[in-house]
Design an enzyme around this catalytic site. Structure first.
Site, short mmCIF file in Angstrom:
data_model
loop_
_atom_site.label_atom_id
_atom_site.label_comp_id
_atom_site.label_asym_id
_atom_site.label_seq_id
_atom_site.Cartn_x
_atom_site.Cartn_y
_atom_site.Cartn_z
N TYR A 115 58.52 40.18 -69.83
CA TYR A 115 59.86 39.72 -69.45
C TYR A 115 60.82 40.89 -69.62
O TYR A 115 60.78 41.60 -70.63
CB TYR A 115 60.29 38.56 -70.35
CG TYR A 115 61.71 38.08 -70.10
CD1 TYR A 115 62.80 38.71 -70.71
CD2 TYR A 115 61.95 37.00 -69.25
CE1 TYR A 115 64.09 38.27 -70.46
CE2 TYR A 115 63.25 36.56 -69.01
CZ TYR A 115 64.31 37.21 -69.61
OH TYR A 115 65.59 36.78 -69.37
N GLU A 203 67.19 39.49 -63.94
CA GLU A 203 66.08 39.06 -64.77
C GLU A 203 64.77 39.23 -64.01
O GLU A 203 64.64 38.70 -62.90
CB GLU A 203 66.28 37.59 -65.14
CG GLU A 203 65.24 37.03 -66.10
CD GLU A 203 65.37 35.52 -66.25
OE1 GLU A 203 65.29 34.82 -65.22
OE2 GLU A 203 65.55 35.04 -67.38
#
Lengths: 393, 296
Positions: A115, A203
């Site tokens: 991530y 993101e």
């Protein structure tokens, strides 16, 4: 403002953040051509402003908004079943969203998922990099259950992203050698994109390493600073109004600050805080607000009329509450705007008006002389209670 | 004594020759505010409203008039620059009214101001009012866009992110006879110059402020931060109201900073923090004054 996955990919390409090869298609024929061009196993993904596409269902019965295939003809067939159809996911609500485009991209073997995000940290007043070896899952769950697995690194706005910062993040993610070199380049490119496009958030989830040693961004979510859109014409041009609430699209055309909700008491207020508080007090007295609407300090007759039109186009609306605390705004100007609006649109539903502040007496006078059928209220509590009662009648 | 500005504080207005700046310069002058200078690059030498000299730069204006506070009424693309110009000229206080400044611009302003002794209020705020002793509170200091007449010289300190909600609280406390010491709008943007906490500390030390109304809204954690401090350190009764209990998550509710992000910044969480700190929370915006009156 949201953008589609394929647009996010275009931004990544522009700034040098590596992604799997892929393109957007609007027809099955285009999808076939792209699949053939890429060759091998490809993924076809419905383009909508919502997550959960893989598990979603189309209203025509077709299952899943994400599919894999190594056959270009099969990809064309899948595209046919998606384009022009409505996809319902756990994020779209029951109405679902119409799929106008699909993205066809190289299917990538995943070795490990990570991530990586850059966010604007309001408390820190600076950008922050958030990274984790727990990729491909819901990061909020990771934050709740295993927060120690999430690394946060604040960036000094004036000094920028530092080399030692990049190295530290890379090390914490377990990258070495070639991959670490690729990561340094990727992170630098990502931060540059974040700044250049006035993002509030970028993101990447998941960021993946492949068995053949590549580092790729497999999916991306963007948030943009609405205040900066005036200086981001390319980003502004990416807006897809077909993905937005039509009431909000109409409102934005009139420069009205409007957010549609599900209730039946519409509001028209000056000031965002007061507009939120008006929604709150309607709910407090047992009603359901239909919208947020801040007309700001410059509510002209035209804006009031346009606001009424948008409110009335919402078939859920059974009553309208106008709440104005005139500071610089003259209550009589608002009153005249209401009267003019009522002449142009056929109200047909209860209108409750609470005016306070600058020139309020003249405003009240204008309203009472106008012959417009409305309910006058003294203060905000009175107005909310009258609104709830009026629509129940 | 009130905080930050007194009736005799000298103000300059950046953007005074624009229609928005000019309109409010006139209203401030009518109120009795000491507007001693205006700044619009290129319009130096003009006289605004036949009495206020206009200068090309903040430095010049300060040198010539001794102004210590600047109000910024400059459009978003140039506002951050205007704030920094005032900071460079070492004014004591900059009040930035402008709504719509890009967040990254404010991020850079905040970073550049770290070493500066200048205080910034705003942006995207209604400004500051210290009410005067004259009719309808005239004779005080009005910086920004608030209506002067709703105020009354008195003892309640008001600090708020929202403009019109402030006017509601001010009007209620005026009608209750309590009046206000100073009213500060800190603005609705996510990155700003002064927080609720910063103002609470000032009110706590101000002999004229006997009680406080704090108005917040969804987004960020400024109210929680202020509540935690108040619990340990604030000697004066506080009543609060938080707007946005019915706001849907993830949407920007007008103000750039009014957004529930990743489940954080909800009205419910803020109310809980306030109640935990012994702060009285008004259930509705029409009860802010009465909620305060009950605990005095």
């Amino acid at each position: 403002m949201n953008i589609h996955e394929y647009q996010a990919k275009e931004l990544f390409a522009k700034f040098g953040v590596p992604t799997p090869e892929g393109k957007v298609a609007e027809t099955a024929a285009d999808a076939r051509a792209i699949a053939a061009e890429i060759g091998g196993q490809v993924v076809i993904k419905a383009q909508v402003h919502a997550g959960g596409r893989g598990k979603g269902t189309f209203k025509n019965g077709f299952q899943g908004g994400v599919h894999l295939s190594g056959d270009a003809d099969e990809i064309a067939g899948l595209a046919d079943k998606m384009i022009g159809q409505t996809l319902v996911t756990h994020q779209t609500g029951e109405t679902g969203k119409v799929v106008n485009k699909v993205m066809v991209a190289q299917a990538v073997d995943i070795e490990k998922e990570y991530y990586l995000a850059v966010l604007m940290d309001r408390e820190g007043r600076c950008p922050v990099i958030v990274a984790s070896q727990e990729g491909g899952v819901n990061i909020e769950e990771v934050a709740e259950k295993t927060p120690e697995k999430i690394l946060r690194s604040a960036i000094d706005p004036l000094a920028g992203l530092q080399e030692n910062q990049i190295h530290e993040i890379s090390a914490q993610l377990g990258f070495q050698d070639e991959i670490a070199t690729q990561f340094a380049g990727l992170l630098d490119a990502l931060y540059n994109l974040f700044l250049s496009c006035d993002c509030s958030m970028v993101e990447i989830n998941p960021l993946v390493t492949t068995p053949d040693g590549k580092l790729l961004a497999l999916d991306a979510k963007f948030g943009f600073d609405d205040n900066a859109l005036y200086r981001q014409p390319e980003i502004a041009a990416m807006r897809d109004t077909s993905e937005e609430d039509p009431r909000e699209v109409a409102a934005s055309e009139y420069d009205l600050n409007y957010i549609g909700l599900d209730g039946n008491i519409a509001c028209l207020v000056n000031g965002a805080g007061l507009a939120m508080a008006t929604m709150d007090i309607i709910k407090y007295y047992g009603g359901e607000p239909a919208n947020f609407l801040d007309v700001g300090g410059g509510a002209s007759e035209e804006q009031v009329t346009n606001a009424f039109k948008i409110i009335l186009a919402d078939t859920n609306v059974k009553g309208i509450l106008v709440n104005i605390f005139g500071g610089i705004m003259d209550c009589d100007v608002i009153a005249q705007g209401i009267v003019a609006a009522c002449k142009q649109v056929d109200l047909g539903i209860p209108l409750i008006v609470r005016l306070e502040g600058n020139n309020v007496e003249a405003g009240k006078e204008t309203l009472s002389r106008s012959g417009v059928n409305l309910i006058a209220a003294d203060d905000l509590a009175d107005a909310a209670q009258k609104a709830v009662t009026a629509i129940a009648a | 004594m009130s905080i930050l500005v007194q009736p005799d504080t000298k103000i300059l207005i950046q953007g005074i020759t624009g229609s928005f700046g000019g309109q409010h310069a006139n209203l401030s002058l009518e109120y009795g505010t000491q507007v001693v200078a205006g700044v619009t690059p290129g319009k130096g030498g003009q006289l605004f409203a036949d009495k206020v000299p206009v200068f090309n730069s903040v430095k010049e204006a300060v040198a010539e008039t001794g102004a210590t506070v600047s109000a910024v009424f400059v459009p978003p693309p140039f506002a951050a620059e205007a704030i920094l110009e005032a900071v460079d000229a070492e004014v004591e206080l900059v009040v930035a009214i402008t709504e719509g400044i890009p967040v990254m611009d404010m991020m850079r302003v905040a970073a550049k101001m770290k070493e500066s002794s200048t205080r910034l209020i705003g942006p995207n705020c209604p400004g500051i009012v210290t009410p005067g002793e004259g009719p309808q509170s005239s004779g005080g200091c009005r910086i920004g866009i608030a209506p002067g007449y709703i105020h009354k010289k008195g003892s309640v300190g008001v600090v708020s992110r929202s403009g019109t909600l402030t006017y509601e609280a001010v009007w209620q406390t005026t009608q209750l006879g309590l009046g206000q010491s100073t009213c500060i709008g800190i603005g609705g943007d996510p990155i700003n110059g002064t927080s609720h906490l910063d103002i609470l500390k000032l009110f706590n030390e101000d002999p004229e402020t006997e009680s406080i109304i704090m108005i917040g809204e969804i987004g960020g954690d400024a109210e929680e931060e202020a509540a935690a401090w108040a619990k340990e350190h604030c000697n004066k009764p506080i009543a609060a109201f938080i707007a946005g209990a019915t706001a849907p998550p993830g949407r920007r509710m007008g103000h750039a900073g009014a957004i529930i992000s990743g489940g954080k910044g909800t009205a419910a969480a803020k109310k809980e923090a306030l109640l935990d700190a012994g702060i009285a929370v008004a259930q509705t915006p029409s009860e802010m004054g009465s909620t305060l009156a009950k605990i005095l």
